[in-house]
Design a protein around this motif. Structure first.
Motif, PDB file in Angstrom:
ATOM      1  N   ILE A 194     -68.141  14.037  46.188  1.00  0.00           N
ATOM      2  CA  ILE A 194     -68.940  15.032  45.478  1.00  0.00           C
ATOM      3  C   ILE A 194     -69.540  15.973  46.525  1.00  0.00           C
ATOM      4  O   ILE A 194     -70.435  15.571  47.271  1.00  0.00           O
ATOM      5  CB  ILE A 194     -70.077  14.391  44.655  1.00  0.00           C
ATOM      6  CG1 ILE A 194     -69.531  13.350  43.674  1.00  0.00           C
ATOM      7  CG2 ILE A 194     -70.876  15.465  43.920  1.00  0.00           C
ATOM      8  CD1 ILE A 194     -70.625  12.607  42.916  1.00  0.00           C
ATOM      9  N   PRO A 195     -69.059  17.209  46.588  1.00  0.00           N
ATOM     10  CA  PRO A 195     -69.682  18.175  47.506  1.00  0.00           C
ATOM     11  C   PRO A 195     -70.850  18.878  46.814  1.00  0.00           C
ATOM     12  O   PRO A 195     -70.732  19.305  45.674  1.00  0.00           O
ATOM     13  CB  PRO A 195     -68.542  19.142  47.811  1.00  0.00           C
ATOM     14  CG  PRO A 195     -67.677  19.100  46.595  1.00  0.00           C
ATOM     15  CD  PRO A 195     -67.835  17.736  45.969  1.00  0.00           C
ATOM     16  N   VAL A 196     -71.953  19.006  47.513  1.00  0.00           N
ATOM     17  CA  VAL A 196     -73.138  19.671  46.973  1.00  0.00           C
ATOM     18  C   VAL A 196     -73.631  20.685  48.000  1.00  0.00           C
ATOM     19  O   VAL A 196     -73.838  20.352  49.154  1.00  0.00           O
ATOM     20  CB  VAL A 196     -74.268  18.661  46.674  1.00  0.00           C
ATOM     21  CG1 VAL A 196     -75.512  19.377  46.150  1.00  0.00           C
ATOM     22  CG2 VAL A 196     -73.804  17.602  45.677  1.00  0.00           C
ATOM     23  N   GLY A 197     -73.830  21.916  47.563  1.00  0.00           N
ATOM     24  CA  GLY A 197     -74.343  22.952  48.449  1.00  0.00           C
ATOM     25  C   GLY A 197     -73.240  23.560  49.294  1.00  0.00           C
ATOM     26  O   GLY A 197     -72.068  23.276  49.114  1.00  0.00           O
ATOM     27  N   PRO A 198     -73.585  24.464  50.214  1.00  0.00           N
ATOM     28  CA  PRO A 198     -74.930  24.683  50.757  1.00  0.00           C
ATOM     29  C   PRO A 198     -75.874  25.502  49.892  1.00  0.00           C
ATOM     30  O   PRO A 198     -77.070  25.520  50.144  1.00  0.00           O
ATOM     31  CB  PRO A 198     -74.653  25.412  52.075  1.00  0.00           C
ATOM     32  CG  PRO A 198     -73.365  26.129  51.851  1.00  0.00           C
ATOM     33  CD  PRO A 198     -72.563  25.236  50.962  1.00  0.00           C
ATOM     34  N   VAL A 199     -75.337  26.225  48.889  1.00  0.00           N
ATOM     35  CA  VAL A 199     -76.222  26.985  48.008  1.00  0.00           C
ATOM     36  C   VAL A 199     -76.674  26.064  46.881  1.00  0.00           C
ATOM     37  O   VAL A 199     -75.856  25.435  46.219  1.00  0.00           O
ATOM     38  CB  VAL A 199     -75.505  28.227  47.444  1.00  0.00           C
ATOM     39  CG1 VAL A 199     -76.426  28.984  46.500  1.00  0.00           C
ATOM     40  CG2 VAL A 199     -75.046  29.127  48.582  1.00  0.00           C
ATOM     41  N   HIS A 200     -77.991  25.985  46.676  1.00  0.00           N
ATOM     42  CA  HIS A 200     -78.550  25.075  45.688  1.00  0.00           C
ATOM     43  C   HIS A 200     -79.303  25.846  44.617  1.00  0.00           C
ATOM     44  O   HIS A 200     -79.719  26.993  44.805  1.00  0.00           O
ATOM     45  CB  HIS A 200     -79.517  24.083  46.359  1.00  0.00           C
ATOM     46  CG  HIS A 200     -78.894  23.255  47.417  1.00  0.00           C
ATOM     47  ND1 HIS A 200     -78.256  22.063  47.173  1.00  0.00           N
ATOM     48  CD2 HIS A 200     -78.783  23.458  48.761  1.00  0.00           C
ATOM     49  CE1 HIS A 200     -77.794  21.566  48.302  1.00  0.00           C
ATOM     50  NE2 HIS A 200     -78.096  22.386  49.282  1.00  0.00           N
ATOM     51  N   ALA A 201     -79.519  25.190  43.491  1.00  0.00           N
ATOM     52  CA  ALA A 201     -80.368  25.756  42.450  1.00  0.00           C
ATOM     53  C   ALA A 201     -81.824  25.685  42.902  1.00  0.00           C
ATOM     54  O   ALA A 201     -82.235  24.757  43.588  1.00  0.00           O
ATOM     55  CB  ALA A 201     -80.186  24.983  41.146  1.00  0.00           C
TER      56      ALA A 201
END
Length: 497
Positions: free
Chosen positions: A149-156
């Motif tokens: 699961i890749p998360v980011g680098p841009v986040h909410a």
């Protein structure tokens, strides 16, 4: 009582002696507090700062390295933190740690030009970055049912950039790798060539929520380099500001941790209390984040906080913590989640509330004191190393901070301190160590022949603590990551200098 700050014992060693000397210091109970590289023209210079406590001791190992043969023997086999500093030196200066077991880049991203080292004085100020970032060498994890699961680098939301890659079976995290340094700003280069007094406003902006911590550490390093004595009142005011900074940040985290388990009402009240503290900050210094009070050689505030108001806020925080911990939903989510054992904490060299929540008693207020904090000061520790421990650590530290603040207010007796003291600055180096709200923070400053800043090395505790987040996530479920991440609450900006 003014506590004398010890001089740093600086030892020049050859590359062939570095590992032996470092091993001896580590064996004597020292820790690696900072490693800085310097561009001296024809040669590079690596400075390894080791610190120990009770009594406060500071030792530097200085290694000169020919620029055309730029390598040092790695200390990664002796100390994990040293290995990370070495990787940073290689990426910024091209100084190679020979024999490093993990030679991958740390700061550099794939689109940075090959052979471009931004901290060298002759580095191209306008390099041509690649159009497509190269792949980062993540470790492949394979097996039945394993997925990524890749998360980011841009986040909410309002969060700085960071990429988190999870290797998961079902909902259970096998491993998480964090990729940072997306906002590397060249902060350390911004200090160079400035008058020491002009560095304060940069230090205050290294990490916005740690304006006091960084400015005090920078000021102390300059004062040490220049031999400037700071009055007892000004030291007491610095300690007071550090506790006010600790207080508003800890309260904010208490609310956000509760929010991440769905207990939003606790967060609403925590942010209400935090707002009250921010208004206290504005009255004290003229700035909600406590900027503008610390200067080279002095400290000056507009007014002192009202002790009765702070007592009321202390009672409010205690009530909020009791209500939050009285909810079975909160306790169920916090207890036993993302445990960082004492053994792992020590191996990784963690600092601040992350370390103390794992029963590692490390705190610069005790280990490297610069002023007496009174009889009610104590280093708070927890034993379980989970999210609950990191929450409780904040609750208990807030109470101690308010007691220390009350003591300092009595000692100050209405004094508002003094401003910047003009002083001739001569060549020299100095070290500033403070317990910022996230943990022990270190600045090392060198001044040139005419007193200008020639080098500043900054070590925010987040640089040391980020790896501990990944370590704690083994066997934690994916939905708990936001909660765990908030319980660590590391600074992207403090890390991504």
């Amino acid at each position: 009582m003014t506590i004398p700050i010890p001089r740093t014992d600086s030892r020049h060693v050859d590359r062939s002696r570095l590992v032996t000397e470092a091993e001896a210091l580590l064996g004597a109970g020292f820790r690696v507090a900072l490693v800085a590289c310097h561009d001296d023209g024809d040669s590079l210079r690596a400075v390894y700062v080791f610190t120990a406590s009770r009594p406060d001791r500071r030792v530097e190992l200085v290694v000169a390295v020919p620029r055309d043969d730029a390598w040092v023997p790695t200390l990664a086999g002796l100390n994990y933190t040293a290995g990370r500093f070495e990787r940073e030196m290689r990426d910024m200066f091209g100084l190679r740690p020979e024999g490093h077991p993990l030679p991958q880049r740390l700061v550099r991203h794939g689109h940075w030009p090959q052979g471009w080292y931004p901290m060298l004085h002759d580095a191209d100020p306008d390099p041509q970055f690649g159009a497509h970032p190269g792949t980062f060498p993540f470790l492949d994890v394979e097996g039945d049912g394993v997925y990524e699961i890749p998360v980011g680098p841009v986040h909410a939301g309002l969060i700085e950039p960071g990429h988190f890659r999870f290797y998961v079976v079902g909902e259970t995290i096998l491993r998480m790798k964090a990729r940072l340094w997306f906002v590397h700003r060249g902060v350390e280069r911004l200090f160079e060539g400035r008058a020491p007094t002009d560095g304060i406003e940069i230090a205050e902006r290294i990490s916005g929520d740690t304006a006091v911590g960084h400015s005090v550490a920078y000021a102390m390093a300059v004062e040490s380099a220049a031999g400037i004595e700071v009055s007892l009142v000004d030291r007491q005011l610095r300690a007071l500001l550090l506790e006010l900074e600790r207080a508003y940040n800890h309260v904010g985290d208490m609310g956000m941790i509760a929010n991440d388990v769905g207990y939003g009402i606790a967060n609403a009240h925590a942010q209400r209390i935090r707002e009250s503290l921010l208004r206290v900050n504005r009255a004290v210094t003229g700035h909600r984040l406590l900027r503008g009070a610390v200067s080279i050689g002095g400290t000056q505030v507009r007014e002192l906080p009202d002790e009765t108001l702070l007592l009321s806020i202390t009672n409010d925080v205690a009530e909020l913590a009791a209500i939050t911990l009285g909810q079975s939903m909160v306790m169920d989510r916090l207890t036993g989640t993302a445990v960082l054992s004492q053994h792992k904490s020590l191996d990784l060299g963690t600092l601040g509330y992350v370390a103390r929540a794992s029963d590692v008693s490390i705190d610069a207020r005790l280990d490297h004191p610069f002023v007496d904090l009174g009889p009610d000061f104590s280093v708070v520790t927890e034993q379980t190393g989970d999210v609950l421990a990191r929450y409780m650590l904040r609750v208990r530290e807030f109470e101690v901070s308010m007691k220390v603040t009350a003591h300092l207010l009595r000692e100050l007796n209405g004094s508002l301190g003094s401003g910047t003291r003009a002083a001739p600055y001569s060549a020299g180096s100095g070290l500033g160590i403070v317990e910022a709200w996230r943990g022990t923070l270190v600045h090392r400053v060198e001044l040139g022949d005419i007193g200008q800043v020639t080098r500043v090395k900054v070590v925010d505790p987040s640089f040391v603590n980020w790896p501990a987040l990944s370590m704690s996530l083994a066997d934690t479920i994916v939905p708990d990551f936001p909660l765990v991440n908030k319980s660590f609450n590391q600074s992207y900006a403090g890390n991504d200098l």
